[in-house]
Design a protein around this motif. Structure first.
Motif, PDB file in Angstrom:
ATOM      1  N   ASP A 154       0.915  -1.315   0.035  1.00  9.43           N
ATOM      2  CA  ASP A 154       0.066  -0.333  -0.027  1.00  9.43           C
ATOM      3  C   ASP A 154       0.708   1.240   0.023  1.00  9.43           C
ATOM      4  O   ASP A 154       0.714   2.198  -0.838  1.00  9.43           O
ATOM      5  N   GLU A 155       1.912   1.236   0.669  1.00 12.43           N
ATOM      6  CA  GLU A 155       2.896   2.499   0.838  1.00 12.43           C
ATOM      7  C   GLU A 155       3.505   2.600  -0.474  1.00 12.43           C
ATOM      8  O   GLU A 155       3.723   3.687  -0.979  1.00 12.43           O
ATOM      9  N   ARG A 156       3.930   1.353  -1.015  1.00  9.99           N
ATOM     10  CA  ARG A 156       4.750   1.509  -2.382  1.00  9.99           C
ATOM     11  C   ARG A 156       3.711   1.903  -3.519  1.00  9.99           C
ATOM     12  O   ARG A 156       4.072   3.014  -3.927  1.00  9.99           O
ATOM     13  N   LYS A 157       2.506   1.511  -3.456  1.00  9.40           N
ATOM     14  CA  LYS A 157       1.581   2.221  -4.351  1.00  9.40           C
ATOM     15  C   LYS A 157       1.496   3.431  -4.455  1.00  9.40           C
ATOM     16  O   LYS A 157       1.159   4.417  -5.245  1.00  9.40           O
ATOM     17  N   VAL A 158       1.153   4.207  -3.164  1.00  8.16           N
ATOM     18  CA  VAL A 158       1.004   5.655  -2.808  1.00  8.16           C
ATOM     19  C   VAL A 158       2.299   6.500  -3.194  1.00  8.16           C
ATOM     20  O   VAL A 158       2.111   7.370  -3.938  1.00  8.16           O
ATOM     21  N   ILE A 159       3.323   5.827  -2.938  1.00  5.39           N
ATOM     22  CA  ILE A 159       4.726   6.843  -3.243  1.00  5.39           C
ATOM     23  C   ILE A 159       4.874   6.705  -4.648  1.00  5.39           C
ATOM     24  O   ILE A 159       5.043   7.663  -5.353  1.00  5.39           O
ATOM     25  N   GLU A 160       4.709   5.658  -5.202  1.00  2.83           N
ATOM     26  CA  GLU A 160       4.875   5.610  -6.643  1.00  2.83           C
ATOM     27  C   GLU A 160       4.040   6.051  -7.416  1.00  2.83           C
ATOM     28  O   GLU A 160       4.256   6.876  -8.628  1.00  2.83           O
ATOM     29  N   GLY A 161       2.820   6.232  -7.076  1.00  2.88           N
ATOM     30  CA  GLY A 161       1.605   7.075  -7.642  1.00  2.88           C
ATOM     31  C   GLY A 161       2.196   8.533  -7.704  1.00  2.88           C
ATOM     32  O   GLY A 161       2.148   9.248  -8.922  1.00  2.88           O
ATOM     33  N   ILE A 162       2.399   9.089  -6.592  1.00  2.00           N
ATOM     34  CA  ILE A 162       3.005  10.513  -6.427  1.00  2.00           C
ATOM     35  C   ILE A 162       4.160  10.691  -7.384  1.00  2.00           C
ATOM     36  O   ILE A 162       4.151  11.753  -8.189  1.00  2.00           O
ATOM     37  N   ALA A 163       4.816   9.796  -7.167  1.00  5.00           N
ATOM     38  CA  ALA A 163       6.250   9.946  -8.184  1.00  5.00           C
ATOM     39  C   ALA A 163       5.891  10.070  -9.466  1.00  5.00           C
ATOM     40  O   ALA A 163       6.592  10.835 -10.306  1.00  5.00           O
ATOM     41  N   ILE A 164       4.995   9.242 -10.009  1.00  2.62           N
ATOM     42  CA  ILE A 164       4.792   9.344 -11.718  1.00  2.62           C
ATOM     43  C   ILE A 164       4.143  10.554 -11.821  1.00  2.62           C
ATOM     44  O   ILE A 164       4.473  11.232 -12.917  1.00  2.62           O
ATOM     45  N   ALA A 165       3.045  11.020 -11.098  1.00  4.45           N
ATOM     46  CA  ALA A 165       2.234  12.217 -11.334  1.00  4.45           C
ATOM     47  C   ALA A 165       3.383  13.466 -11.320  1.00  4.45           C
ATOM     48  O   ALA A 165       3.384  14.309 -12.188  1.00  4.45           O
ATOM     49  N   ALA A 166       4.103  13.277 -10.315  1.00  2.75           N
ATOM     50  CA  ALA A 166       5.004  14.331 -10.284  1.00  2.75           C
ATOM     51  C   ALA A 166       6.131  14.560 -11.343  1.00  2.75           C
ATOM     52  O   ALA A 166       6.455  15.464 -11.835  1.00  2.75           O
ATOM     53  N   ALA A 167       6.595  13.406 -11.875  1.00  6.22           N
ATOM     54  CA  ALA A 167       7.387  13.302 -12.842  1.00  6.22           C
ATOM     55  C   ALA A 167       6.976  13.764 -14.034  1.00  6.22           C
ATOM     56  O   ALA A 167       7.570  14.553 -14.982  1.00  6.22           O
ATOM     57  N   CYS A 168       5.437  13.646 -14.361  1.00  6.89           N
ATOM     58  CA  CYS A 168       4.685  14.012 -15.462  1.00  6.89           C
ATOM     59  C   CYS A 168       4.925  15.524 -15.660  1.00  6.89           C
ATOM     60  O   CYS A 168       4.775  16.135 -16.640  1.00  6.89           O
ATOM     61  N   GLU A 169       4.950  16.337 -14.416  1.00  4.39           N
ATOM     62  CA  GLU A 169       5.130  17.671 -14.440  1.00  4.39           C
ATOM     63  C   GLU A 169       6.632  18.147 -14.573  1.00  4.39           C
ATOM     64  O   GLU A 169       6.779  19.331 -14.348  1.00  4.39           O
TER      65      GLU A 169
END
Length: 755
Positions: A154-169
């Motif tokens: 669950d923690e991995r999913k949260v952090i990786e989701g934020i990471a991908i969204a931030a990288a797209c910006e």
């Protein structure tokens, strides 16, 4: 062998009936000035001073003011759909961003995920703007670091989701860190899955305005092998750190083919300093070396696949007489052909997933010209042999490069022999081939031979027997330039008139050729006639045009020369903006005369009083570089000008950055006088005192310049300083080795060296 091209031979060759007009960088003395990056007045959307740290203090007691401030920031960010954000959404956004920051600080990943989802559901993440980088950096700190235990799903999913969204910006810190964590745990597939997910998301995502990189900077020189080559990264491509991480994951899988595919699909430039910072994440030195080998080779493949970039790179290196880098690059390419794991091909039939990049004839030609411009005919011969060895028959592009190289060497006799051999082997010369040989003959003061070749060219052009159908005007411009330089202005004027009447129509380069010729002689009547013809032909002058007119006016003693030129620009609807002013100033400084210097400084002062053409750091740095680079007759005036520029920069709060220092140090070292060395060392000390970070480019510029000046004692001291901070690699390592070997040789000889 190259000597077969320059001696009588009957060797047969395959005919290639095409010609790449951009393969070779030639420039007539009267051609257009190279365009400088356009500098525009900052718009409100880029007014960073108004972008106060977001969000506004949560203790604000005036909700209306809070909403107004937030709306102003949204407007400044120019985000799509920002105008549609309601006041309740703004209040919600403000509240959740504060909570998100606190949750990140506390390491509460579950709460971070909850808040992030709330903002994402209401489509408010785009409003984070530049703050997104800070969130990405904090999220990166929450990545699981213990390699002995599994990461909570669950923690991995949260952090990786934020990471991908931030990288797209554009904020890639978190995603890069996540990928590194997976690689260190031996899970290359997880890292590559993250990279693939990012590519999918970014292809469906439109960033409103890319965030400024915290590590990238403008690079003004092609320093290093290919890793520091500049100018070919597209805005939609992933950040180089993500590509590096994906290549490292491929290295973990022993898949060089995979690494090649990653680079060629997203050909980003990876500089050495970024690579070093990335490699520091791994403790396994053998893995570091493996990744570095992968990066080196895939970067070579990237450069070979971008023919124009490679040609420009080699032209820049040969202009600086940087033979060692051209040799290193060429050796790397040969290794890519016949090394233990070949990844380059010499013909399309060899192309495969393992060897996806084909070395085109234009690539061989670029190296051939580069070697000859460095006056290394032996290396050019070796290249010619290599082409034949690999079954590559030199075509018209290669022969054109050969003639261009002989032109730079002043070898007109050899060029003529090569031309005869080319024709005897069935190679039909193209437009640029004719241009090269005609230029060689004119530059060798053989105008009759050049005109004879020009007559043959016109005949083939008229009957359509040329192998290419490109623009023939470059040949005519070369002839105009050659006639004027060989004291035949009447013939040149007759040719220009013929072009105006029968075509091809002369362009601004044609007219600049004449304006430069007459302007330097102060023949303003001729200049006036040319300007009228230029107007009749519907052409608009460029910076070179106006600088030539300015020089002509100054030659005849016109004290209002600058005002006359500005008036001329206005009549031609040319806006005297920063770029135009800066280009004219640069041209005046290139005259290396006291009059040119005084005119340049007067133009600079006019810029300072013009609200629409305010000088910027590029303008001031260009003036300083010219003052340092050249040897001026009036040193007192030069020092006054230098102090004036520094004073104005200080008053305008323009501070030198690393790139500025690179330009100035390089300019100083190009000045052969002792003052040049003193100036370079002064800027070096200033960088150290101001704690401006020095990277590989800094040290390369310093050492390369010192070696060129043969300042070996200073170079020794510089190497000692360098080794305290970094471990040199690539081209920088070669320079350090050269200095150390020479020092060891001198120590071995001892006093005998002075005998």
């Amino acid at each position: 062998m190259l000597r077969h091209a320059t001696t009588k031979t009957r060797r047969t060759t395959v005919v290639l009936d095409f010609l790449a007009p951009t393969a070779f960088g030639y420039r007539l003395g009267s051609s257009k000035v190279q365009p400088k990056p356009s500098v525009r007045k900052p718009s409100k959307r880029h007014d960073t001073e108004r972008l106060a740290e977001f969000p506004v203090s949560v203790h604000t007691q005036n909700p209306a003011l809070l909403c107004q401030n937030i709306k102003q920031r949204i407007s400044l960010l120019s985000q799509p759909g920002a105008a549609a954000v309601s006041d309740p959404d703004i209040n919600f956004f403000d509240e959740k961003v504060v909570e998100l920051r606190l949750a990140l600080k506390a390491g509460d990943i579950a709460r971070v995920g909850e808040l992030w989802s709330q903002l994402e559901d209401r489509k408010l993440l785009r409003l984070l703007g530049r703050e997104l980088r800070g969130f990405s950096e904090r999220a990166a700190q929450l990545c699981f670091t213990d390699n002995s235990e599994s990461w909570d799903a669950d923690e991995r999913k949260v952090i990786e989701g934020i990471a991908i969204a931030a990288a797209c910006e554009g904020a890639v810190n978190a995603l890069t860190t996540c990928m590194i964590r997976h690689i260190k745990r031996g899970n290359s597939q997880a890292a590559l899955h993250l990279y693939g997910s990012f590519l999918v998301h970014s292809s469906n995502h439109t960033t409103s305005e890319p965030l400024p990189s915290s590590t990238q900077e403008h690079v003004e020189d092609a320093n290093g092998l290919a890793l520091n080559f500049l100018g070919d990264q597209l805005s939609h491509q992933p950040n180089f750190s993500l590509v590096l991480a994906a290549i490292a994951a491929s290295a973990l899988e022993d898949s060089f083919e995979g690494a090649l595919k990653i680079m060629l699909e997203n050909p980003v430039r990876i500089n050495q300093s970024a690579q070093k910072e990335f490699m520091a994440s791994f403790d396994d030195f053998s893995f570091r070396a493996k990744v570095q080998s992968y990066v080196h080779r895939v970067d070579i493949a990237r450069l070979i696949s971008r023919h124009h970039s490679l040609s420009t790179h080699i032209v820049n290196l040969s202009s600086n007489q940087d033979l060692s880098q051209i040799q290193n690059l060429y050796r790397a390419i040969i290794e890519g052909l016949n090394g233990p794991e070949p990844y380059l091909a010499v013909r399309d039939s060899q192309k495969s997933s393992q060897r996806p990049v084909v070395i085109q004839e234009i690539n061989w030609a670029a190296f051939l010209t580069g070697f000859l411009r460095c006056h290394r005919r032996d290396l050019a011969e070796n290249l010619w042999n290599d082409m034949l060895k690999y079954g590559v028959q030199p075509g018209v592009i290669t022969w054109t490069a050969l003639l261009d190289g002989f032109d730079s060497m002043g070898e007109a006799d050899v060029a003529s022999t090569s031309w005869d051999n080319m024709v005897s082997q069935g190679i039909r010369p193209g437009i640029l081939t004719y241009r090269a040989v005609i230029s060689t003959l004119f530059n060798a003061r053989r105008p009759d031979d050049a005109i004879e070749k020009f007559a043959i060219f016109k005949g083939e052009l008229a009957d359509g027997s040329l192998p290419d159908t490109g623009d023939a005007l470059p040949v005519y411009n070369t002839v105009l330039h050659g006639l004027l330089n060989n004291g035949r202005p009447g013939d040149a004027d007759a040719l220009l008139q013929n072009l105006r009447q029968k075509g091809p129509k002369p362009d601004i380069v044609s007219y600049n050729t004449f304006l430069r010729h007459h302007g330097r002689r102060g023949e303003f009547r001729a200049v006036s006639v040319l300007l009228e013809r230029l107007r009749e032909d519907g052409l608009t002058g460029d910076a070179f045009t106006f600088s030539s007119v300015l020089s002509a006016l100054l030659k005849v003693g016109r004290t209002d020369a600058i005002d006359v030129v500005l008036s001329l620009m206005k009549r031609q609807n040319v806006e005297p903006n920063v770029a135009v002013f800066s280009a004219i100033i640069d041209q005046q400084l290139r005259e290396s005369s006291e009059q040119g210097l005084r005119t340049a400084m007067e133009l600079l002062q006019k810029m300072e009083t013009n609200p629409d053409a305010q000088p910027n750091d590029v303008t001031y740095t260009g003036v300083l570089a010219s003052l340092h680079r050249q040897v001026w007759p009036n040193t007192v005036l030069v020092e006054e000008c230098r102090r004036y520029v520094l004073k104005r920069m200080k008053e305008r709060n323009i501070r030198s950055n690393r790139v500025t220092y690179h330009i100035l140090i390089k300019a100083c070292l190009e000045n052969a006088e002792p003052e040049g060395l003193q100036g370079a060392l002064g800027y070096y000390r200033e960088m150290a005192n101001r704690k401006v970070p020095m990277n590989y480019d800094t040290w390369y510029i310093l050492l390369h310049g010192l070696i060129s000046r043969e300042e070996w004692a200073v170079a020794d001291e510089m190497v000692e300083d360098l080794l305290r901070y970094i471990k040199p690699v690539g081209a920088l390592e070669s320079l350090v080795g050269r200095i150390q070997r020479r020092t060891a040789w001198r120590m071995k000889l001892g006093p005998k060296i002075y005998v």
